[in-house]
Design an enzyme around this catalytic site. Structure first.
Site, short mmCIF file in Angstrom:
data_model
loop_
_atom_site.label_atom_id
_atom_site.label_comp_id
_atom_site.label_asym_id
_atom_site.label_seq_id
_atom_site.Cartn_x
_atom_site.Cartn_y
_atom_site.Cartn_z
N SER A 135 43.29 49.33 40.00
CA SER A 135 41.90 49.78 39.81
C SER A 135 41.78 51.20 40.33
O SER A 135 42.04 51.46 41.51
CB SER A 135 40.95 48.85 40.58
OG SER A 135 39.62 49.29 40.46
N LYS A 161 42.77 49.89 35.17
CA LYS A 161 41.31 49.74 35.13
C LYS A 161 40.68 51.01 35.67
O LYS A 161 41.00 51.45 36.77
CB LYS A 161 40.86 48.53 35.96
CG LYS A 161 39.35 48.30 35.88
CD LYS A 161 38.94 47.02 36.57
CE LYS A 161 38.81 47.19 38.07
NZ LYS A 161 38.26 45.99 38.73
N LYS A 163 37.14 52.97 36.69
CA LYS A 163 35.71 52.87 37.00
C LYS A 163 34.94 53.85 36.12
O LYS A 163 35.37 54.99 35.91
CB LYS A 163 35.47 53.20 38.48
CG LYS A 163 36.14 52.25 39.46
CD LYS A 163 35.48 50.88 39.47
CE LYS A 163 36.06 49.98 40.55
NZ LYS A 163 35.38 48.68 40.63
N ASP A 188 35.48 49.38 34.22
CA ASP A 188 34.62 48.62 35.14
C ASP A 188 33.39 49.46 35.46
O ASP A 188 33.49 50.53 36.05
CB ASP A 188 35.39 48.29 36.41
CG ASP A 188 34.58 47.42 37.37
OD1 ASP A 188 33.48 46.98 37.00
OD2 ASP A 188 35.07 47.18 38.48
N GLU A 213 34.15 45.56 32.12
CA GLU A 213 33.75 44.68 33.22
C GLU A 213 32.34 44.98 33.71
O GLU A 213 32.01 46.13 34.00
CB GLU A 213 34.76 44.84 34.37
CG GLU A 213 34.58 43.87 35.50
CD GLU A 213 35.65 44.06 36.56
OE1 GLU A 213 35.52 43.45 37.63
OE2 GLU A 213 36.62 44.82 36.32
N ASP A 238 31.82 39.86 36.59
CA ASP A 238 32.28 39.98 37.98
C ASP A 238 31.12 39.66 38.90
O ASP A 238 30.92 38.52 39.31
CB ASP A 238 32.84 41.39 38.22
CG ASP A 238 33.23 41.65 39.67
OD1 ASP A 238 33.14 40.74 40.51
OD2 ASP A 238 33.62 42.79 39.98
N LYS A 262 36.90 36.41 42.25
CA LYS A 262 37.05 36.91 43.62
C LYS A 262 36.65 35.75 44.53
O LYS A 262 35.46 35.40 44.58
CB LYS A 262 36.17 38.14 43.87
CG LYS A 262 36.60 39.36 43.08
CD LYS A 262 35.63 40.52 43.30
CE LYS A 262 36.06 41.75 42.50
NZ LYS A 262 35.05 42.84 42.57
N GLY A 290 39.62 42.52 43.05
CA GLY A 290 39.92 43.06 44.37
C GLY A 290 38.71 43.71 45.00
O GLY A 290 37.84 44.24 44.30
#
Length: 369
Positions: A135, A161, A163, A188, A213, A238, A262, A290
């Site tokens: 990530s 991934k 952001k 994400d 995400e 998520d 998670k 994570g």
């Protein structure tokens, strides 16, 4: 198993890099660490909540209070046959899954050690190593993003991934896709968009993302379902999946085609197992999310990732990416996109106590009556 005593600490661990998401920047982690003692054994749990309620509503201080003043007094001194019995004692208290998870996951570690078995076996895992991705936070520029993506692909990570947020989405993702056409790429948003951003989100369909995400609200399922009907890119949920009940409703609504698990967000391993079962019955692939965990939380996540429903690479990347020194003796490192699950009973890791002591901001010891 009789729960005899507990030690609760607040630690501060600096990150090796600046980690930016749509809701802020992190340069360090404040960690709630629990050591749970019973019958000569020790179970470990790590909190992932933050100082401020930016990811979800829980905070370090709120969780510390609940653990010290409510949850631990509820269980210390009691004989509990299994983690389900502990969950039953905590069930009258509404919400606060992250705070509950610290205690529940520490007890799972203790319970597995009492059985003399690794946690992955107790949970029903089927593999000894798991696929890992990475990530990557928001970078200063597209060029910097391309460099950091290239670095991690060369290190063997099996999914990238990125952001994103409004103004930092399509263009940077397009540049990465053009530079690395074969990479498994995801995005994400951490709830940065609204349904009114439909046109912006629909453009992501051009980029062949494995999923996007949590684009919409952190509590939302309904608008995610509306959006999923209109875009081709699978939505991964998520923040809005906080229980098996929410997962059931998400499946019925069609709010997402992929789930991020998670255990801390769900209240621990027990609720995660329920979501795993629901997802398998609905054909929804899972992956391990994570929260910038240190060694204790990372080890717990690795053990849970061995269940059969976790078919996509998770965020359990190498600890050395994040920390100059970790809380544990064992090195949790990825090789060729795979990470081995720690060996030994329970979660299979041991605290580096002198280091933990040095970075402790606060601690308290409690014993059962």
């Amino acid at each position: 198993m009789r729960l005899e005593a507990a030690e609760l600490r607040i630690l501060e661990l600096p990150l090796k890099f600046r980690f930016e998401t749509s809701f802020g920047v992190q340069t360090k982690r404040t960690i709630l660490l629990l050591r749970l003692f019973g019958e000569g054994l020790e179970g470990l749990g790590e909190g992932v909540m933050e100082r401020l309620p930016l990811y979800r509503e829980e905070t370090v201080e709120g969780a510390r209070y609940l653990l010290q003043e409510v949850f631990l007094p509820q269980v210390l001194g009691k004989d509990l046959p299994n983690p389900e019995a502990l969950a039953q004692l905590l069930s009258p208290f509404r919400g606060n899954p992250m705070a509950k998870a610290v205690l529940e996951m520490a007890f799972y570690d203790l319970f597995a050690k009492a059985l003399g078995r690794p946690l992955w076996q107790v949970l029903g895992g089927v593999r000894r190593e798991v696929e890992v991705g990475v990530s990557l936070g928001i970078q200063p520029s597209v060029e910097a993003t391309l460099k950091v993506v290239e670095k991690h692909l060369e290190e063997g990570y099996r999914r990238i991934k990125l952001k994103i947020k409004p103004g930092w989405d399509y263009e940077v993702l397009k540049a990465v896709r053009e530079a690395f056409p074969e990479a498994t790429l995801t995005a994400d948003a951490n709830s940065a968009y609204r349904l009114a951003d439909f046109a912006r989100l629909r453009r992501l369909d051009e980029l062949g993302l494995d999923y996007v995400e949590q684009p919409l609200g952190y509590e939302d399922l309904l608008d995610h379902a509306k959006l999923q009907r209109e875009i081709q890119t699978p939505i991964c949920l998520d923040e809005s999946l906080t229980s098996a009940e929410k997962a059931r409703k998400a499946i019925e609504l069609g709010a997402g085609r992929v789930f991020n698990i998670k255990p801390a967000r769900l209240g621990g391993h027990g609720e995660s197992l329920k979501v795993h079962a629901l997802a398998q019955s609905a054909g929804i692939p899972l992956w391990m999310g994570g929260m910038l965990e240190a060694g204790v939380g990372r080890a717990h996540n690795l053990h849970l990732s061995t269940l059969p429903g976790f078919t996509k690479p998770g965020d359990v990347s190498s600890a050395s990416r994040y920390w100059e020194e970790d809380l544990i003796e064992e090195a949790l490192e990825a090789k060729a996109g795979l990470m081995a699950v720690p060996e030994g009973p329970g979660i299979g890791v041991h605290l580096k106590l002198p280091f933990v002591e040095r970075i402790t901001l606060w601690k308290a010891y409690m014993s059962g009556s």
